[in-house]
Design a protein around this motif. Sequence first.
Motif, mmCIF file in Angstrom:
data_model
loop_
_atom_site.group_PDB
_atom_site.id
_atom_site.type_symbol
_atom_site.label_atom_id
_atom_site.label_comp_id
_atom_site.label_asym_id
_atom_site.label_seq_id
_atom_site.Cartn_x
_atom_site.Cartn_y
_atom_site.Cartn_z
ATOM 1 N N TRP A 209 18.281 76.222 31.263
ATOM 2 C CA TRP A 209 18.051 74.873 30.604
ATOM 3 C C TRP A 209 16.535 74.631 31.186
ATOM 4 O O TRP A 209 16.202 74.781 32.386
ATOM 5 C CB TRP A 209 18.977 74.102 31.260
ATOM 6 N N TYR A 210 15.694 73.925 30.178
ATOM 7 C CA TYR A 210 14.303 73.471 30.578
ATOM 8 C C TYR A 210 13.976 72.170 30.301
ATOM 9 O O TYR A 210 14.926 71.550 29.332
ATOM 10 C CB TYR A 210 13.505 74.243 29.791
ATOM 11 N N LEU A 211 13.323 71.078 31.082
ATOM 12 C CA LEU A 211 13.095 69.969 30.941
ATOM 13 C C LEU A 211 11.799 70.045 30.226
ATOM 14 O O LEU A 211 10.717 70.463 30.893
ATOM 15 C CB LEU A 211 13.399 69.224 32.050
ATOM 16 N N SER B 282 13.969 60.200 30.550
ATOM 17 C CA SER B 282 13.773 60.368 29.286
ATOM 18 C C SER B 282 12.839 61.516 29.031
ATOM 19 O O SER B 282 11.875 61.623 29.769
ATOM 20 C CB SER B 282 13.020 59.039 28.867
ATOM 21 N N ALA B 283 13.143 62.359 28.063
ATOM 22 C CA ALA B 283 12.478 63.891 27.941
ATOM 23 C C ALA B 283 13.186 64.683 26.850
ATOM 24 O O ALA B 283 14.230 64.245 26.316
ATOM 25 C CB ALA B 283 12.460 64.704 29.066
ATOM 26 N N VAL B 284 12.711 65.637 26.669
ATOM 27 C CA VAL B 284 13.500 66.673 25.812
ATOM 28 C C VAL B 284 13.884 67.720 26.639
ATOM 29 O O VAL B 284 13.318 68.368 27.608
ATOM 30 C CB VAL B 284 12.694 67.426 24.698
ATOM 31 N N TYR B 285 15.087 67.804 26.525
ATOM 32 C CA TYR B 285 16.070 69.237 27.294
ATOM 33 C C TYR B 285 16.297 70.377 26.287
ATOM 34 O O TYR B 285 16.803 70.138 25.138
ATOM 35 C CB TYR B 285 17.557 68.351 27.679
ATOM 36 N N LEU B 286 15.772 71.527 26.771
ATOM 37 C CA LEU B 286 15.758 72.395 26.042
ATOM 38 C C LEU B 286 16.648 73.558 26.486
ATOM 39 O O LEU B 286 16.630 73.913 27.660
ATOM 40 C CB LEU B 286 14.460 73.212 25.684
ATOM 41 N N CYS B 287 17.423 74.266 25.625
ATOM 42 C CA CYS B 287 18.161 75.290 26.012
ATOM 43 C C CYS B 287 17.527 76.658 25.371
ATOM 44 O O CYS B 287 16.959 76.507 24.457
ATOM 45 C CB CYS B 287 19.567 75.263 25.612
ATOM 46 N N ASP C 4 15.537 91.849 29.534
ATOM 47 C CA ASP C 4 14.569 91.177 28.506
ATOM 48 C C ASP C 4 14.163 89.872 28.792
ATOM 49 O O ASP C 4 14.807 89.036 28.946
ATOM 50 C CB ASP C 4 15.500 91.168 27.152
ATOM 51 N N ASN C 5 12.717 89.854 28.613
ATOM 52 C CA ASN C 5 12.248 88.494 28.956
ATOM 53 C C ASN C 5 11.794 87.607 27.750
ATOM 54 O O ASN C 5 11.457 86.523 27.999
ATOM 55 C CB ASN C 5 10.689 88.813 29.687
ATOM 56 N N GLU C 6 12.409 88.237 26.579
ATOM 57 C CA GLU C 6 11.923 87.463 25.501
ATOM 58 C C GLU C 6 12.982 86.311 25.231
ATOM 59 O O GLU C 6 14.237 86.606 25.128
ATOM 60 C CB GLU C 6 11.873 88.018 24.126
ATOM 61 N N GLN C 7 12.458 85.015 25.413
ATOM 62 C CA GLN C 7 13.407 83.967 25.326
ATOM 63 C C GLN C 7 13.545 83.137 23.910
ATOM 64 O O GLN C 7 12.581 83.049 23.356
ATOM 65 C CB GLN C 7 13.179 82.879 26.361
ATOM 66 N N PHE C 8 14.866 82.791 23.471
ATOM 67 C CA PHE C 8 14.809 82.080 22.169
ATOM 68 C C PHE C 8 15.153 80.877 22.493
ATOM 69 O O PHE C 8 16.274 80.597 22.999
ATOM 70 C CB PHE C 8 15.879 82.660 21.348
ATOM 71 N N PHE C 9 14.459 79.771 21.950
ATOM 72 C CA PHE C 9 14.760 78.543 22.028
ATOM 73 C C PHE C 9 15.677 77.720 21.249
ATOM 74 O O PHE C 9 15.553 78.107 20.064
ATOM 75 C CB PHE C 9 13.513 77.587 22.374
ATOM 76 N N GLY C 10 16.305 76.752 21.565
ATOM 77 C CA GLY C 10 16.944 75.703 20.633
ATOM 78 C C GLY C 10 16.053 74.732 20.339
ATOM 79 O O GLY C 10 15.066 74.612 20.733
#
Lengths: 114, 110
Positions: free
Chosen positions: A34-36, A87-92, A100-106
């Motif tokens: 989870w990223y902000l 207030s922000a965008v919350y990314l998964c 594996d370091n390659e991350q796929f974002f929603g």
Amino acid sequence: EAGVVQSPRYKIIEKKQPVAFWCNPISGHNTLYWYLQNLGQGPELLIRYENEEAVDDSQLPKDRFSAERLKGVDSTLKIQPAELGDSAVYLCASSQNWRDNEQFFGPGTRLTVL
Amino acid sequence: AQRVTQPEKLLSVFKGAPVELKCNYSYSGSPELFWYVQYSRQRLQLLLRHISRESIKGFTADLNKGETSFHLKKPFAQEEDSAMYYCALSGRQGAQKLVFGQGTRLTINP
């Protein structure tokens, strides 16, 4: 393949209300993040899961934020109570495994707190 | 401390002109460097990573350990390259968090 799925896409709430975000990672991906993302900034990690275990939650404000990934698949991020500054965008995001370091974002959930 | 700096928030070039998006980093150890891109109304996606040494959509990036830089380059810009570009780093030991720069919005003018 649908990729990482997040819901809702948009959420508007009043301050002090609770809010929850849901994420379904790519099938077979054991690692979930989870990223902000604040306006005009890059994403910042909140929490990382390996299967159902939270292995890095050092950036999660634990007084109001909580997360779970009970069966090692879907995850929920909760804020209670929400503040104006949330207030922000919350990314998964998800990646296949610990190698594996390659991350796929929603697509993200855009939260507005009034 | 882990940090990624993208000095340009906005970059505008004409179609056919060369493009260079700058990225500098600080990291104690040997990081893995990435460029992610976000086109309008699309999700964040990986463009390239330094260990692959690939050219994706005409873009290349070389890791310069001496200057701690990972600049993204393309010799001839195309209108479809207009997007938000993020440089990011992580440790090399398996799945770790990405540390992102604040991003550069690239606009290609016709």
